[in-house]
Design an enzyme around this catalytic site. Structure first.
Site: not given
Length: 748
Positions: A444, A591-592, A619, A638
């Protein structure tokens, strides 16, 4: 913590079911209880339960076969790596002894060895074979000397050999023959045969072989147990990080030293320079630097001031601080780490299952080989019973599957504790072993490869009247009054700022103020367009194409330069990606952010592939997409927002957990937000497997050579191994396995 997402439930359910089966619902650890109950071993030595059985004679108050105690350092029903022991080492003696019991067991072996060794001296002098070898003739012969020899040998057999005889009985009762069966049968055969010769049977006695065999076995187990305890000591040292008492600040302002166990959440404690922090807490007064290297692996001291969190067991630096206790007991960071390590050591290793089966087969081969050797020398070679029995005893002793059974558990204990000491926490042992086979790893972006905060990446100067640093300083001076993330990024990146007057926000466009008597505006491109200020520099277009945010600095009405900002890439990211690619692992990113941002980050750190504009709920499907290519995939995120993706991946790695290590969907938890730790844990998985293979290769290779030698295949060349020498080789092989496990290192 947020509830686990639906995509994670099945994986978590399966993992929890496996853990329940493997660990029998291990009891949570209370560090305070551990520290004050003196049961600090992790316990790898519990894998050595045959030693506990051996020591029963010295600890009569201890319960016998199968009884279990509940100590803080042990799961109620044996939640430790004892479940991984080789056949014949599982069910001897009480399962819940602490570190002090193991110290007593070592002392018991030492005592039995020295007493048996002392009695062995007259046994050697009274043995006819030794007298003949030393050419003593009849000088020390006397009437009834063989009965004295029998009596002395009986003491060595029953006293020195008691641990092995007890182990033999326990293994036969549990229908699980192992090492103790082999040794017990061997020394019993030697003793009973020699005793029969003393009382009339025609043959040769070999009491001296029996005595030296028992001596060597006791010495070997004494040294071996010390080696094994040394291999498991890392986790004990982790528990000992906590101090024994604390300087509690009383309501009247006075300071009183109290035991650590008396602290409660909300207490205020004084921590002096150089002392250990007694609990997870928050600094309420003072400034200092704290060494957390033994807990998180962070090598540099970390600055702490009011509001900062400190971890129990870390070492205070030069300042004196007042802290308020936030967590105690099983809720503390250290207790959670110890529990995770214990669970990982208790969880099943696929390699250990193979070793267990091999050890079981080896036990049967050794017993069968002993019988076959006896038959071959008696029936086929025409040797006497004494010679054939000696060969049979040597085969059974030398082929004990001890080294084979310990080959994996020792490496498991060392690797798990080594990882924990560096802030790499293994929740699922099987997933950790899978890590060595990872073919692709997905990161991420935000907070993992990047710092998750805006920072200045480029400064473009349009006028010779100003340089980059001064341009940044005046911009930071204006932005110091703003709370916008872009403003904070500029301020954090500047080493200098000046006082600002007449500050005013320009809604949606920027901010302005007077700095050093000059009118300074920090504005967007939209502001420039509205006011007809041209900005056609091609350098700006390049920065925008990378997805960076660009603000412009106007001083006294003139466009003087521009500042580009982006989510700052961690300085360790490029090296981490390089290390992973060096292991043959394909590196990807989720990633967004826009494709421009993703492309820039990817090119900066050398990624193989990226997925941009991915929504949080998408994701997990991206992980599945990579898995559909036939790749073994790890996901690094995370642990909360990325929970579905972590659960979907073959190996889920939660990074930046800090003091919150209860990340349910992760298989591996990294305390620090450092991508190099991802490379380190995968490297450790490779190194751990290599150590397991080395130990297993040594253990199996040793037996492949030792058993034929013990059987006497080289007898025609004058080469024979005595039972005592066979015992020495067996013990040495186990010690080598223990020492090799301790050479496991974590590459950083």
């Amino acid at each position: 913590m947020a509830e686990n997402p639906p995509g994670a439930k099945q994986k978590n359910h399966d993992k929890q079911h496996e853990k329940n089966q493997e660990m029998h619902h291990a009891k949570p650890v209370d560090t305070d209880e551990m520290l004050h109950d003196a049961h600090l071993e992790p316990q790898l030595v519990d894998e050595h339960k045959h030693h506990e059985s051996m020591a029963q004679g010295a600890h009569k108050g201890h319960a016998g076969h199968g009884e279990e105690e509940s100590h803080a350092a042990h799961g109620k029903e044996g939640s430790h790596a004892a479940h991984q022991m080789e056949p014949g080492h599982k069910d001897h003696g009480a399962a819940g002894h602490g570190g002090h019991d193991h110290a007593q067991m070592i002392a018991d072996f030492r005592r039995r060895f020295w007493i048996s060794l002392a009695i062995t001296v007259p046994i050697l002098l009274l043995s006819p074979a030794i007298q003949e070898f030393l050419r003593l003739g009849e000088t020390i012969r006397f009437s009834g000397d063989l009965y004295v020899l029998f009596a002395l040998s009986s003491v060595v057999f029953f006293y020195g050999g008691y641990p092995f005889l007890k182990g033999l009985i326990d293994e036969l009762r549990s229908a699980n023959p192992g090492m103790m069966t082999l040794i017990g049968v061997a020394i019993s055969a030697a003793y009973l045969y020699s005793g029969a010769v003393v009382f009339g049977l025609v043959g040769e006695i070999f009491f001296w072989e029996l005595a030296t065999l028992v001596d060597i076995m006791l010495l070997g187990h004494w040294i071996e147990m010390k080696s094994v305890m040394g291999a498991s000591r890392a986790l004990e040292e982790l528990a000992r990080l906590m101090p024994s008492d604390a300087h509690k600040i009383m309501p009247d302002g006075g300071v009183q030293d109290i035991p650590l166990s008396d602290l409660v959440v909300g207490d205020r404690v004084l921590v002096k320079p150089g002392e250990k922090v007694p609990a997870d807490a928050e600094v309420v007064e003072g400034k200092t630097s704290v060494n957390e290297s033994m807990l998180t692996g962070e090598s540099k001291p970390i600055f702490k001031e009011a509001g900062a969190v400190v971890i129990g067991g870390s070492i205070n630096g030069e300042g004196s601080v007042t802290i308020e206790v936030k967590k105690m007991g099983k809720d503390s960071f250290l207790s959670q780490v110890i529990e995770l390590v214990r669970e990982a050591q208790a969880s099943k290793s696929r390699t250990q299952d193979l070793a267990n089966r091999a050890a079981k087969v080896l036990t049967i081969v050794a017993l069968g080989g002993g019988g076959l050797t006896l038959f071959a020398w008696l029936g086929l070679a025409g040797k006497d019973l004494a010679f054939a029995l000696e060969r049979s005893v040597t085969v059974m002793v030398i082929s004990c599957p001890h080294a084979l059974g310990l080959a994996v558990p020792l490496v498991v204990a060392v690797s798990t504790a080594l990882a924990a000491g560096n802030g790499l926490l293994i929740r699922d042992r099987a997933a950790f072993e899978t890590a060595r086979n990872i073919q692709a790893i997905i990161f991420d972006k935000t907070g993992t490869l990047t710092e998750g905060r805006f920072g200045v990446t480029d400064i473009v100067v349009f006028s010779e009247m100003v340089d980059g640093n001064s341009l940044l300083s005046v911009a930071a001076s204006v932005e110091s009054r703003s709370e916008h993330p872009i403003a904070k990024g500029i301020v954090a990146s500047s080493k200098e700022a000046f006082s600002v007057e007449e500050f005013q926000a320009i809604p949606g466009k920027g901010a302005e103020g007077i700095v050093n008597e000059s009118a300074v505006k920090v504005v967007s491109r939209g502001y420039l367009r509205e006011h007809g200020i041209p900005s056609t520099d091609k350098r700006i277009d390049g920065l925008v194409s990378q997805g960076k945010t660009v603000v412009f600095v106007v001083i006294d009405g003139k466009l003087m330069g521009a500042i580009a900002l982006a989510d700052i890439i961690r300085p360790e990211s490029k090296r981490a990606i390089s290390m992973l690619k060096g292991m043959g692992i394909r590196c990807l990113m989720l990633t967004g952010d826009s494709k421009e941002v993703a492309k820039w980050v990817s090119e900066e750190i050398g990624l193989d592939e990226y997925f941009a504009e991915v929504l949080p709920q998408e994701k997990a499907s991206k992980v599945k997409e990579v898995q559909s290519r036939g790749l073994t995939v790890a996901m690094t995120g995370d642990g909360v927002n990325d929970a579905p993706a972590l659960a979907q991946a073959d190996v889920g790695i939660a990074i930046g957990a800090g003091t919150d290590v209860a990340v349910e969907t992760a298989d591996i938890i990294l305390v620090r937000s450092n991508p190099l730790d991802v490379a380190a844990i995968i490297g450790l998985a490779h190194a751990t497997y290599r150590k397991m293979v080395q130990n297993l290769a040594w253990a199996t290779g040793y037996n492949a050579i030792a058993i034929p030698l013990a059987a006497g295949v080289l007898y025609g060349y004058g080469i024979l191994l005595s039972p005592a020498l066979g015992a020495a080789f067996m013990s040495l092989s186990t010690i080598i396995v223990a020492i090799n496990a301790r050479f496991l290192k974590l590459a950083k």
